[in-house]
Design an enzyme around this catalytic site. Structure first.
Site, PDB file in Angstrom:
ATOM      1  CG  ASP A 137      25.430 -21.913  14.035  1.00 19.64           C
ATOM      2  OD1 ASP A 137      24.516 -21.077  13.852  1.00 19.64           O
ATOM      3  OD2 ASP A 137      26.628 -21.650  13.815  1.00 19.64           O
TER       4      ASP A 137
ATOM      5  CG  HIS B 213      29.694 -18.218   5.805  1.00 17.88           C
ATOM      6  ND1 HIS B 213      30.902 -17.715   6.238  1.00 17.88           N
ATOM      7  CD2 HIS B 213      29.540 -19.415   6.442  1.00 17.88           C
ATOM      8  CE1 HIS B 213      31.442 -18.563   7.108  1.00 17.88           C
ATOM      9  NE2 HIS B 213      30.640 -19.607   7.247  1.00 17.88           N
TER      10      HIS B 213
ATOM     11  CD  GLU C  36      31.106 -18.906  12.084  1.00 20.41           C
ATOM     12  OE1 GLU C  36      30.023 -19.357  12.508  1.00 20.41           O
ATOM     13  OE2 GLU C  36      31.899 -19.567  11.373  1.00 20.41           O
TER      14      GLU C  36
ATOM     15  CD  GLU D 236      26.093 -18.050  13.209  1.00 20.63           C
ATOM     16  OE1 GLU D 236      25.012 -18.609  13.512  1.00 20.63           O
ATOM     17  OE2 GLU D 236      27.171 -18.644  13.074  1.00 20.63           O
TER      18      GLU D 236
ATOM     19  NE  ARG E  69      36.585 -19.139  11.283  1.00 24.77           N
ATOM     20  CZ  ARG E  69      35.275 -19.339  11.207  1.00 24.77           C
ATOM     21  NH1 ARG E  69      34.771 -20.567  11.230  1.00 24.77           N
ATOM     22  NH2 ARG E  69      34.455 -18.314  11.113  1.00 24.77           N
TER      23      ARG E  69
ATOM     24  CE  LYS F   5      31.907 -23.172  13.857  1.00 24.22           C
ATOM     25  NZ  LYS F   5      31.610 -21.901  13.193  1.00 24.22           N
TER      26      LYS F   5
ATOM     27  CB  THR G 155      27.384 -19.389  21.413  1.00 24.57           C
ATOM     28  OG1 THR G 155      27.990 -20.564  20.877  1.00 24.57           O
ATOM     29  CG2 THR G 155      26.467 -18.761  20.369  1.00 24.57           C
TER      30      THR G 155
ATOM     31  CD  GLU H  47      32.668 -15.408   4.948  1.00 24.75           C
ATOM     32  OE1 GLU H  47      32.236 -15.443   6.123  1.00 24.75           O
ATOM     33  OE2 GLU H  47      31.955 -15.192   3.954  1.00 24.75           O
TER      34      GLU H  47
HETATM   35 MN    MN Z   1      28.195 -20.437  12.869  1.00 21.23          MN
END
Ligand code: MN
Length: 441
Positions: A139, A146, A211, A213, A249, A265, A269, A386
């Site tokens: 990743d 970002h 996220e 992506e 987080r 993470k 996914t 964010e």
């Molecule tokens: Mn990522």
């Protein structure tokens, strides 16, 4: 080369599958995205191509194909429960297959319609499966917006670390927790330590995030010891999907120093079931975003003028949220952001070149994530980290008067993507939609 515009992109092209000709359809004949599906009542998986609201079994088309390269590509789908065998054939075979599928599905084609009809299935009556057996998962961190927004939460005065403008930064993820859209995502347990606590506790993550992506899938492999030049990188790119890099987080902020993300993470996914081929994106490629004045040029091994001129893709991605209460009251999803991959600081070819620059090899089925795609404006932020500034400014949900700093159990996160360009037929990416399950007891 397959990434040039050709007859398959012609805006006047129409399909005999009428739903593909509806304005705004995700899958017009110019798209031809790939998927793996299980027909209703069937036991076996099939590789398919999306057309309008239908999916066509590719292997069933092989006998109807006149080009031997295309026919052998279609035969690679026989008895295949992933796209990997097809992916390994490389761009020439993929381009031949696309040309034949386009011509078989074109409104001008009348001879084979009956045979093709038998191989068509309504998408809403099949089960879409995971399209690619993921070999390795890397990743990246290619959005400077970002990287700056996330960095500012930790280092207000110097959000970007000094390597950012030289290195397409990445970490190695976990290939075996990649799942297709629809699979629930269970809240992970982990070590959490708030700044005011002396020691961590082991508990379910409280700061679960998404996220926005893109996944880039590698088709043709590269050899160990042979770096792939930027100019040759697209020869190894099979296609792209929407990707959600679920992130805890609170686990991340405690574990990440000094080696980067790990358990924050690797629990999940998500990828969309539809793979948009590299060739389908030809009309939507554009110049890499100009570097701000004063930024260094990429080092020579990451710089290619043709890549700078055409190396990014104009795809707009929306992130939507529906809480359990919103679903119960019939409220429609709330859009959280709308960002565009064309704002990335690093091109896809630069990611491939950097990945192999030390001689490391690419395998068929490798997944390279773009990193969270955020833009410069407040409505283009690709993560709750964010949007809520690290949870300090909760998001208001208008329909139900709820608030969110981070995701709660029962929340449904959905991404949608679309490519548009004046003078061309726009194409959709399907969606990647998953619901958060409570942590295990
Ligand atoms: Mn990522």
């Amino acid at each position: 080369m397959s990434l040039q515009l050709n007859a398959t992109h012609a805006p006047e092209l129409r399909s005999w599958v009428e739903s593909a000709n509806q304005p705004g359809a995700d899958f017009p004949i110019q798209n031809l995205p790939l998927a793996v599906f299980r027909p209703q009542g069937g036991n076996t998986a099939c590789c398919g191509v999306g057309i309008g609201d239908q999916v066509l079994e590719i292997a069933a088309c092989a006998p109807l194909m006149s080009d031997p390269l295309a026919r052998s590509a279609a035969q690679a789908c026989e008895a295949a429960d992933t796209l990997n065998a097809l992916m390994a054939l490389g761009p020439e075979a993929m381009s031949a297959l696309r040309a034949e599928l386009s011509s078989l599905l074109s409104a001008n084609q009348k001879t084979h319609r009956e045979a093709l009809q038998r191989a068509l299935h309504p998408i809403d009556r099949v089960e879409l499966l995971q399209p690619v057996r993921v070999a390795g998962y890397t990743d990246f961190f290619a959005s400077v917006h970002h990287a700056t927004n996330a960095g500012r939460l930790f280092r207000p005065d110097a959000p970007l670390l000094p390597n950012y403008k030289y290195v397409p930064v990445a970490y190695s993820g976990r290939a075996n927790s990649v799942r297709v859209s629809g699979a629930p995502v269970q809240r992970p347990w982990g070590q959490l330590k708030r700044p005011d606590q002396a020691a961590p506790v082991f508990a379910p993550a409280q700061r679960l995030d998404f996220e926005v992506e893109l996944a880039m899938y590698i088709g043709a492999p590269s050899r160990l010891g042979s770096p792939v030049a930027v100019a040759n990188a697209w020869g190894h790119v099979f296609g792209f999907s929407l990707l959600n890099d679920w992130s805890a987080r609170d686990i991340q902020s405690w574990e990440y120093q000094p080696l980067g993300p790990f358990l924050a993470k690797s629990f999940a996914t998500s990828v969309a079931p539809w793979v948009i081929t590299a060739e389908a994106l030809a009309p939507f490629r554009q110049a890499v975003a100009a570097r701000p004045e004063g930024d260094p040029a990429p080092l020579p091994h990451l710089l290619d003028t043709n890549d700078q001129a055409h190396g990014t893709v104009n795809v707009e991605i929306e992130a939507l949220l529906r809480t359990e209460r919103m679903r119960a009251t019939g409220a429609s999803a709330q859009r959280l952001s709308r960002s565009n991959a064309s704002t990335l600081y690093w091109s896809f070819a630069q990611m491939v070149a950097h990945h192999t620059s030390n001689g490391s090899a690419l395998d068929t089925g490798d997944l390279l994530g773009s990193g969270t795609i955020s833009g410069s404006s407040a409505d283009a932020l690709g993560s709750l980290l964010e949007i809520t500034r690290g949870g300090s400014e909760p998001l208001a949900i208008a329909a139900t008067q709820e608030q969110r700093s981070f995701l709660q159990d029962g929340d449904e996160v959905s991404f949608r993507g679309r490519c548009s360009r004046e003078g061309f037929i726009s194409i959709g990416w399907g969606h990647c939609t998953n619901t958060v399950l409570a942590a295990s007891a």
